[in-house]
Design a protein around this motif. Sequence first.
Motif, PDB file in Angstrom:
ATOM      1  N   GLU A 238     -67.564 -64.762  34.488  1.00  0.00           N
ATOM      2  CA  GLU A 238     -67.607 -63.665  33.780  1.00  0.00           C
ATOM      3  C   GLU A 238     -67.118 -62.454  34.379  1.00  0.00           C
ATOM      4  OE1 GLU A 238     -71.938 -63.254  31.864  1.00  0.00           O
ATOM      5  OE2 GLU A 238     -72.273 -64.744  33.559  1.00  0.00           O
ATOM      6  N   ARG A 239     -66.954 -62.351  35.689  1.00  0.00           N
ATOM      7  CA  ARG A 239     -66.581 -60.998  36.243  1.00  0.00           C
ATOM      8  C   ARG A 239     -65.020 -61.315  35.970  1.00  0.00           C
ATOM      9  NH1 ARG A 239     -70.431 -62.049  40.416  1.00  0.00           N
ATOM     10  NH2 ARG A 239     -71.933 -60.327  40.546  1.00  0.00           N
ATOM     11  N   ILE A 240     -64.534 -62.350  36.222  1.00  0.00           N
ATOM     12  CA  ILE A 240     -62.946 -62.669  36.015  1.00  0.00           C
ATOM     13  C   ILE A 240     -62.535 -62.247  34.644  1.00  0.00           C
ATOM     14  CG2 ILE A 240     -61.214 -64.394  36.018  1.00  0.00           C
ATOM     15  CD1 ILE A 240     -62.731 -65.709  38.315  1.00  0.00           C
ATOM     16  N   GLY A 241     -63.647 -62.791  33.566  1.00  0.00           N
ATOM     17  CA  GLY A 241     -63.194 -62.331  32.237  1.00  0.00           C
ATOM     18  C   GLY A 241     -63.093 -61.137  31.839  1.00  0.00           C
ATOM     19  N   LEU A 242     -63.950 -60.235  32.532  1.00  0.00           N
ATOM     20  CA  LEU A 242     -64.132 -58.646  32.355  1.00  0.00           C
ATOM     21  C   LEU A 242     -62.836 -58.036  33.194  1.00  0.00           C
ATOM     22  CD1 LEU A 242     -65.950 -56.419  30.938  1.00  0.00           C
ATOM     23  CD2 LEU A 242     -66.935 -56.245  32.944  1.00  0.00           C
ATOM     24  N   LEU A 243     -62.711 -58.479  33.995  1.00  0.00           N
ATOM     25  CA  LEU A 243     -61.645 -57.995  34.922  1.00  0.00           C
ATOM     26  C   LEU A 243     -60.098 -58.177  34.355  1.00  0.00           C
ATOM     27  CD1 LEU A 243     -60.460 -57.032  37.502  1.00  0.00           C
ATOM     28  CD2 LEU A 243     -60.528 -59.390  38.400  1.00  0.00           C
ATOM     29  N   VAL A 244     -60.056 -59.173  33.707  1.00  0.00           N
ATOM     30  CA  VAL A 244     -58.538 -59.836  32.931  1.00  0.00           C
ATOM     31  C   VAL A 244     -58.656 -58.767  31.586  1.00  0.00           C
ATOM     32  CG1 VAL A 244     -57.478 -61.430  31.486  1.00  0.00           C
ATOM     33  CG2 VAL A 244     -58.358 -61.930  33.721  1.00  0.00           C
ATOM     34  N   SER A 245     -59.860 -58.629  30.979  1.00  0.00           N
ATOM     35  CA  SER A 245     -60.132 -58.013  29.817  1.00  0.00           C
ATOM     36  C   SER A 245     -59.640 -56.583  29.908  1.00  0.00           C
ATOM     37  CB  SER A 245     -61.393 -57.982  29.325  1.00  0.00           C
ATOM     38  OG  SER A 245     -62.000 -59.387  28.773  1.00  0.00           O
ATOM     39  N   MET A 246     -60.028 -55.817  30.924  1.00  0.00           N
ATOM     40  CA  MET A 246     -59.903 -54.577  31.326  1.00  0.00           C
ATOM     41  C   MET A 246     -58.456 -54.444  31.507  1.00  0.00           C
ATOM     42  SD  MET A 246     -62.377 -52.761  30.788  1.00  0.00           S
ATOM     43  CE  MET A 246     -64.215 -53.151  30.329  1.00  0.00           C
ATOM     44  N   ILE A 247     -57.780 -55.265  32.332  1.00  0.00           N
ATOM     45  CA  ILE A 247     -56.509 -55.163  32.712  1.00  0.00           C
ATOM     46  C   ILE A 247     -55.487 -55.156  31.348  1.00  0.00           C
ATOM     47  CG2 ILE A 247     -54.345 -56.236  33.745  1.00  0.00           C
ATOM     48  CD1 ILE A 247     -56.463 -57.149  36.088  1.00  0.00           C
ATOM     49  N   PHE A 248     -55.880 -56.032  30.547  1.00  0.00           N
ATOM     50  CA  PHE A 248     -55.466 -56.298  29.239  1.00  0.00           C
ATOM     51  C   PHE A 248     -55.372 -54.863  28.504  1.00  0.00           C
ATOM     52  CE2 PHE A 248     -55.613 -57.085  24.755  1.00  0.00           C
ATOM     53  CZ  PHE A 248     -54.314 -58.023  24.654  1.00  0.00           C
ATOM     54  N   MET A 249     -56.762 -54.406  28.428  1.00  0.00           N
ATOM     55  CA  MET A 249     -56.765 -53.016  27.660  1.00  0.00           C
ATOM     56  C   MET A 249     -55.836 -52.121  28.168  1.00  0.00           C
ATOM     57  SD  MET A 249     -58.372 -53.763  24.928  1.00  0.00           S
ATOM     58  CE  MET A 249     -58.720 -52.210  24.468  1.00  0.00           C
TER      59      MET A 249
END
Length: 318
Positions: A238-249
């Motif tokens: 979940e942390r990795i998912g949120l991390l990737v999401s923020m970088i993507f945004m």
Amino acid sequence: MKLDKFDIFYIIGLIGTTVFMIWLLLFGTTVLLFSNLIFFWAAKLLSGFGLILTVTTAFLFILDLIADKIGEKEVRIFIIIQIIIPVLLIIFGIYRIISSLTPSGTPDTGFAYIMDLALYIFGIASITLSLYIVPLIKEEFEDAATGGGLFTRIKRGAKNVGRKVKKKYFAFRKQYAKAHIQDQTTLKEILTIWRHKLAVYLLIPIGIGSLLFPPITFISIVFWIKIFITDDDPKVYERIGLLVSMIFMVFIASLSYLLEWEFYTAIAQYTWTIEIFYLIGIIGSTIIFIYQFAQLKGVTLLDVKAKIGEIGAKGEED
């Protein structure tokens, strides 16, 4: 590895939202583009809040440099200037709203364009890096909402006690600048904690503001629910998912502005609303700053009323 019910739910959620995102992109659905406004509202709110923190940090840095060279009078002037600056920033925020209502237009080339572009990208990147990416990598992100564990709270309390002792010691030695540094450090810490808390609270608006990319919305909302509703520790993925999401945004928000993609151009005419949230961030952090500053200096509302009454009485006598 055995999957539990939540793992299955998360996988299904990601697959479902990914399929929905592909459908949106293939069929050119633009109605959700306006949800991007919410993303920028949240980003600007954090940016405005961080402005006062930046000023506080800058003043602390300056005070550290000149602490041995100034006396009580200079410290008082320093404090007055520091209180005036947030007021000026509020005026600046109002100006930003007015100017965005009647934009003069930024040229597509030249120094002004490069500066505008650099400030925009730096603002988005720095907010995301300091409030989301770094805390997630350090596994400190959710601590902002919970206040950390018992050890963290004890450590923070011990620091506050230590600063109070130092403040009294420096005041006794008439080292007023060093005494004020203790308050300044506390102010910086308080504003930092509030800003990180705000970043966690704003996961929902950021998720809603990313509706064009449903997996990011799903990841953000589930993470928020884990912290505030179910009170469970988010899993590593979940942390990795949120991390990737923020970088993507960050990349999407930056490239959209640079290349004039619809993600930004669709809401360009509503930038004045974004500036309103920038102002709200400035006002919110200013209120916290002034309140905490007064607390540290032992000033109460009764003291302020008494002072105002005293000034009024003098005015009547004149």
